[in-house]
Design a protein around this motif. Structure first.
Motif, PDB file in Angstrom:
ATOM      1  N   GLU A 268       0.849  -1.190   0.000  1.00  0.00           N
ATOM      2  CA  GLU A 268       0.000   0.000   0.000  1.00  0.00           C
ATOM      3  C   GLU A 268       0.884   1.238   0.000  1.00  0.00           C
ATOM      4  OE1 GLU A 268      -3.770  -1.852   2.502  1.00  0.00           O
ATOM      5  OE2 GLU A 268      -2.301  -0.582   3.537  1.00  0.00           O
ATOM      6  N   ASP A 269       0.435   2.260  -0.691  1.00  0.00           N
ATOM      7  CA  ASP A 269       1.181   3.508  -0.781  1.00  0.00           C
ATOM      8  C   ASP A 269       0.257   4.635  -0.323  1.00  0.00           C
ATOM      9  OD1 ASP A 269       3.325   5.170  -1.362  1.00  0.00           O
ATOM     10  OD2 ASP A 269       2.792   5.382  -3.482  1.00  0.00           O
ATOM     11  N   SER A 270       0.391   5.021   0.930  1.00  0.00           N
ATOM     12  CA  SER A 270      -0.544   5.967   1.532  1.00  0.00           C
ATOM     13  C   SER A 270      -0.237   7.403   1.117  1.00  0.00           C
ATOM     14  CB  SER A 270      -0.475   5.860   3.056  1.00  0.00           C
ATOM     15  OG  SER A 270       0.776   6.352   3.520  1.00  0.00           O
ATOM     16  N   TYR A 271      -1.180   8.301   1.395  1.00  0.00           N
ATOM     17  CA  TYR A 271      -0.956   9.726   1.139  1.00  0.00           C
ATOM     18  C   TYR A 271       0.240  10.225   1.940  1.00  0.00           C
ATOM     19  CZ  TYR A 271      -5.327  10.148  -1.444  1.00  0.00           C
ATOM     20  OH  TYR A 271      -6.311  10.021  -2.391  1.00  0.00           O
ATOM     21  N   LYS A 272       0.384   9.716   3.153  1.00  0.00           N
ATOM     22  CA  LYS A 272       1.523  10.119   3.986  1.00  0.00           C
ATOM     23  C   LYS A 272       2.837   9.708   3.314  1.00  0.00           C
ATOM     24  CE  LYS A 272       3.706   9.532   8.503  1.00  0.00           C
ATOM     25  NZ  LYS A 272       3.652   8.880   9.834  1.00  0.00           N
ATOM     26  N   GLN A 273       2.909   8.465   2.827  1.00  0.00           N
ATOM     27  CA  GLN A 273       4.135   7.989   2.193  1.00  0.00           C
ATOM     28  C   GLN A 273       4.431   8.768   0.907  1.00  0.00           C
ATOM     29  OE1 GLN A 273       2.544   4.083   2.433  1.00  0.00           O
ATOM     30  NE2 GLN A 273       4.086   3.367   3.890  1.00  0.00           N
ATOM     31  N   LYS A 274       3.378   9.090   0.160  1.00  0.00           N
ATOM     32  CA  LYS A 274       3.570   9.893  -1.051  1.00  0.00           C
ATOM     33  C   LYS A 274       4.081  11.289  -0.701  1.00  0.00           C
ATOM     34  CE  LYS A 274       0.107   7.448  -3.788  1.00  0.00           C
ATOM     35  NZ  LYS A 274      -1.261   7.471  -4.352  1.00  0.00           N
ATOM     36  N   GLY A 275       3.563  11.839   0.396  1.00  0.00           N
ATOM     37  CA  GLY A 275       4.028  13.153   0.844  1.00  0.00           C
ATOM     38  C   GLY A 275       5.478  13.127   1.285  1.00  0.00           C
TER      39      GLY A 275
ATOM     40  N   LEU B  62      12.023  -2.362   1.358  1.00  0.00           N
ATOM     41  CA  LEU B  62      12.621  -2.516   2.683  1.00  0.00           C
ATOM     42  C   LEU B  62      11.728  -3.350   3.580  1.00  0.00           C
ATOM     43  CD1 LEU B  62      13.665   1.219   3.035  1.00  0.00           C
ATOM     44  CD2 LEU B  62      15.273  -0.697   3.101  1.00  0.00           C
ATOM     45  N   ASP B  63      12.310  -3.902   4.612  1.00  0.00           N
ATOM     46  CA  ASP B  63      11.537  -4.582   5.637  1.00  0.00           C
ATOM     47  C   ASP B  63      10.570  -3.577   6.281  1.00  0.00           C
ATOM     48  OD1 ASP B  63      11.255  -5.445   8.684  1.00  0.00           O
ATOM     49  OD2 ASP B  63      11.737  -7.237   7.529  1.00  0.00           O
ATOM     50  N   THR B  64       9.424  -4.086   6.711  1.00  0.00           N
ATOM     51  CA  THR B  64       8.407  -3.200   7.300  1.00  0.00           C
ATOM     52  C   THR B  64       8.938  -2.431   8.511  1.00  0.00           C
ATOM     53  OG1 THR B  64       7.559  -5.083   8.562  1.00  0.00           O
ATOM     54  CG2 THR B  64       6.437  -4.555   6.497  1.00  0.00           C
ATOM     55  N   ALA B  65       9.993  -2.943   9.145  1.00  0.00           N
ATOM     56  CA  ALA B  65      10.572  -2.245  10.297  1.00  0.00           C
ATOM     57  C   ALA B  65      11.103  -0.862   9.916  1.00  0.00           C
ATOM     58  CB  ALA B  65      11.706  -3.081  10.900  1.00  0.00           C
ATOM     59  N   PHE B  66      11.368  -0.649   8.629  1.00  0.00           N
ATOM     60  CA  PHE B  66      11.916   0.626   8.168  1.00  0.00           C
ATOM     61  C   PHE B  66      10.847   1.569   7.629  1.00  0.00           C
ATOM     62  CE2 PHE B  66      15.479  -2.343   7.830  1.00  0.00           C
ATOM     63  CZ  PHE B  66      16.496  -1.632   8.431  1.00  0.00           C
ATOM     64  N   ASP B  67       9.577   1.184   7.699  1.00  0.00           N
ATOM     65  CA  ASP B  67       8.534   1.991   7.073  1.00  0.00           C
ATOM     66  C   ASP B  67       8.530   3.447   7.547  1.00  0.00           C
ATOM     67  OD1 ASP B  67       7.687  -0.021   5.455  1.00  0.00           O
ATOM     68  OD2 ASP B  67       5.728  -0.321   6.410  1.00  0.00           O
ATOM     69  N   GLY B  68       8.811   3.659   8.821  1.00  0.00           N
ATOM     70  CA  GLY B  68       8.760   5.010   9.362  1.00  0.00           C
ATOM     71  C   GLY B  68       9.896   5.905   8.911  1.00  0.00           C
ATOM     72  N   ILE B  69      10.976   5.290   8.391  1.00  0.00           N
ATOM     73  CA  ILE B  69      12.156   6.085   7.999  1.00  0.00           C
ATOM     74  C   ILE B  69      12.575   5.815   6.549  1.00  0.00           C
ATOM     75  CG2 ILE B  69      13.083   6.382  10.332  1.00  0.00           C
ATOM     76  CD1 ILE B  69      14.899   3.964   9.841  1.00  0.00           C
ATOM     77  N   ALA B  70      11.729   5.121   5.800  1.00  0.00           N
ATOM     78  CA  ALA B  70      12.091   4.704   4.431  1.00  0.00           C
ATOM     79  C   ALA B  70      12.398   5.872   3.512  1.00  0.00           C
ATOM     80  CB  ALA B  70      10.970   3.854   3.833  1.00  0.00           C
ATOM     81  N   TYR B  71      11.855   7.063   3.819  1.00  0.00           N
ATOM     82  CA  TYR B  71      12.055   8.211   2.945  1.00  0.00           C
ATOM     83  C   TYR B  71      13.084   9.193   3.475  1.00  0.00           C
ATOM     84  CZ  TYR B  71       8.486   6.015   0.317  1.00  0.00           C
ATOM     85  OH  TYR B  71       7.810   5.073  -0.419  1.00  0.00           O
ATOM     86  N   GLU B  72      13.866   8.739   4.430  1.00  0.00           N
ATOM     87  CA  GLU B  72      15.054   9.507   4.804  1.00  0.00           C
ATOM     88  C   GLU B  72      16.123   9.261   3.737  1.00  0.00           C
ATOM     89  OE1 GLU B  72      16.289   8.679   8.792  1.00  0.00           O
ATOM     90  OE2 GLU B  72      14.340   9.193   9.644  1.00  0.00           O
ATOM     91  N   ASP B  73      16.917  10.276   3.470  1.00  0.00           N
ATOM     92  CA  ASP B  73      17.913  10.169   2.404  1.00  0.00           C
ATOM     93  C   ASP B  73      19.172   9.484   2.921  1.00  0.00           C
ATOM     94  OD1 ASP B  73      19.127  10.449  -0.060  1.00  0.00           O
ATOM     95  OD2 ASP B  73      19.783  12.507   0.305  1.00  0.00           O
ATOM     96  N   ARG B  74      19.047   8.189   3.148  1.00  0.00           N
ATOM     97  CA  ARG B  74      20.199   7.407   3.590  1.00  0.00           C
ATOM     98  C   ARG B  74      20.032   5.949   3.207  1.00  0.00           C
ATOM     99  NH1 ARG B  74      19.592   5.647   9.438  1.00  0.00           N
ATOM    100  NH2 ARG B  74      17.520   6.284  10.159  1.00  0.00           N
ATOM    101  N   ALA B  75      21.142   5.231   3.255  1.00  0.00           N
ATOM    102  CA  ALA B  75      21.140   3.804   2.921  1.00  0.00           C
ATOM    103  C   ALA B  75      20.627   2.999   4.109  1.00  0.00           C
ATOM    104  CB  ALA B  75      22.559   3.362   2.561  1.00  0.00           C
ATOM    105  N   PHE B  76      20.042   1.821   3.796  1.00  0.00           N
ATOM    106  CA  PHE B  76      19.577   0.908   4.838  1.00  0.00           C
ATOM    107  C   PHE B  76      19.984  -0.521   4.487  1.00  0.00           C
ATOM    108  CE2 PHE B  76      16.330   4.343   5.044  1.00  0.00           C
ATOM    109  CZ  PHE B  76      16.555   4.737   6.354  1.00  0.00           C
ATOM    110  N   PRO B  77      20.203  -1.365   5.503  1.00  0.00           N
ATOM    111  CA  PRO B  77      20.569  -2.760   5.219  1.00  0.00           C
ATOM    112  C   PRO B  77      19.417  -3.543   4.605  1.00  0.00           C
ATOM    113  CG  PRO B  77      20.206  -2.442   7.579  1.00  0.00           C
ATOM    114  CD  PRO B  77      20.146  -1.078   6.961  1.00  0.00           C
ATOM    115  N   ILE B  78      19.752  -4.447   3.680  1.00  0.00           N
ATOM    116  CA  ILE B  78      18.739  -5.325   3.069  1.00  0.00           C
ATOM    117  C   ILE B  78      19.100  -6.805   3.239  1.00  0.00           C
ATOM    118  CG2 ILE B  78      17.912  -3.623   1.398  1.00  0.00           C
ATOM    119  CD1 ILE B  78      19.722  -5.032  -0.696  1.00  0.00           C
ATOM    120  N   GLY B  79      20.150  -7.071   4.025  1.00  0.00           N
ATOM    121  CA  GLY B  79      20.571  -8.454   4.242  1.00  0.00           C
ATOM    122  C   GLY B  79      21.790  -8.812   3.410  1.00  0.00           C
ATOM    123  N   GLU B  80      22.475  -9.895   3.808  1.00  0.00           N
ATOM    124  CA  GLU B  80      23.651 -10.407   3.097  1.00  0.00           C
ATOM    125  C   GLU B  80      24.767  -9.363   2.996  1.00  0.00           C
ATOM    126  OE1 GLU B  80      23.516 -13.737   2.399  1.00  0.00           O
ATOM    127  OE2 GLU B  80      21.551 -13.479   3.366  1.00  0.00           O
TER     128      GLU B  80
END
Length: 218
Positions: free
Chosen positions: A5-12, A44-62
């Protein structure tokens, strides 16, 4: 399991992200629109949903990461792709960069050496939105000679030196964008193939990427 799902908040938040990377110097409006159109939180894993749109890299495993959006935009802008070009990407990772390229209407051939990441991407529902992406499990240093030559090559990991085999797979007039350096910081290079064995090299900003490794990992 994630619900796509792509909410209005995430689009903003995504629009704010695009505004921030524009302020950092990205001027290609097609690249900015591609970043704005793609829900980064899907990758990203759902654990990152709150910060997914910060301009930085995140781990994805391996031991791999999804690149900072500014870095994705920077490399995409340097590549200067045109619709329907054939682009080889080295390092699929989460497939976020591949989707940005596909959003720019190019045909993407992307290689991942980590079998677990490759298998995850193959099961990723969002990729069906981009039928112009072809996924391969293999050694990025070898490229894809069967499908060469390519209009563009994009390397999304730090190479200690420029891989000769990838240069050979470029068309004359084609370009490669690659971060080069064996230490923690690499210099972004753009290499244009001007003859069969003749290249022009441009040097750009410093970045920090995970290392480009040879071979395949099961």
């Amino acid at each position: 399991m994630r619900r796509y799902e792509d909410s209005y908040k995430q689009k903003g938040l995504r629009k704010q992200l695009v505004d921030s990377i524009r302020q950092k110097g990205i001027t290609d409006e097609n690249v900015l629109a591609a970043i704005n159109n793609i829900p980064r939180h899907y990758f990203l894993d759902t654990a990152f949903d709150g910060i997914a749109y910060e301009d930085r890299a995140f781990p994805i495993g391996e031991g791999q990461t999804i690149s900072q959006p500014y870095t994705v935009a920077y490399q995409s802008q340097l590549l200067e792709v045109k619709p329907f070009e054939k682009v080889l990407e080295i390092g699929t990772g989460s497939a976020y960069q591949a989707c940005v390229l596909a959003e720019l209407k190019v045909n993407v051939y992307t290689i991942e050496r980590q079998k677990k990441l490759f298998d995850l991407v193959k099961q990723f529902p969002f990729k069906s939105r981009y039928p112009t992406i072809r996924f391969f499990y293999g050694d990025g240093y070898e490229g894809l000679p069967t499908f060469a030559p390519f209009d563009k090559v994009l390397v999304t990991a730090a190479a200690p030196q420029i891989p000769e085999k990838l240069l050979k797979q470029l068309k004359i007039g084609g370009r490669m964008v690659i971060p080069v350096g064996a230490q923690d910081i690499q210099r972004m290079l753009r290499i244009t193939k001007v003859g069969e064995d003749e290249y022009e090299q441009e040097t750009f900003d410093n970045f920090s990427f995970v290392p480009m490794l040879s071979g395949k990992k099961s």
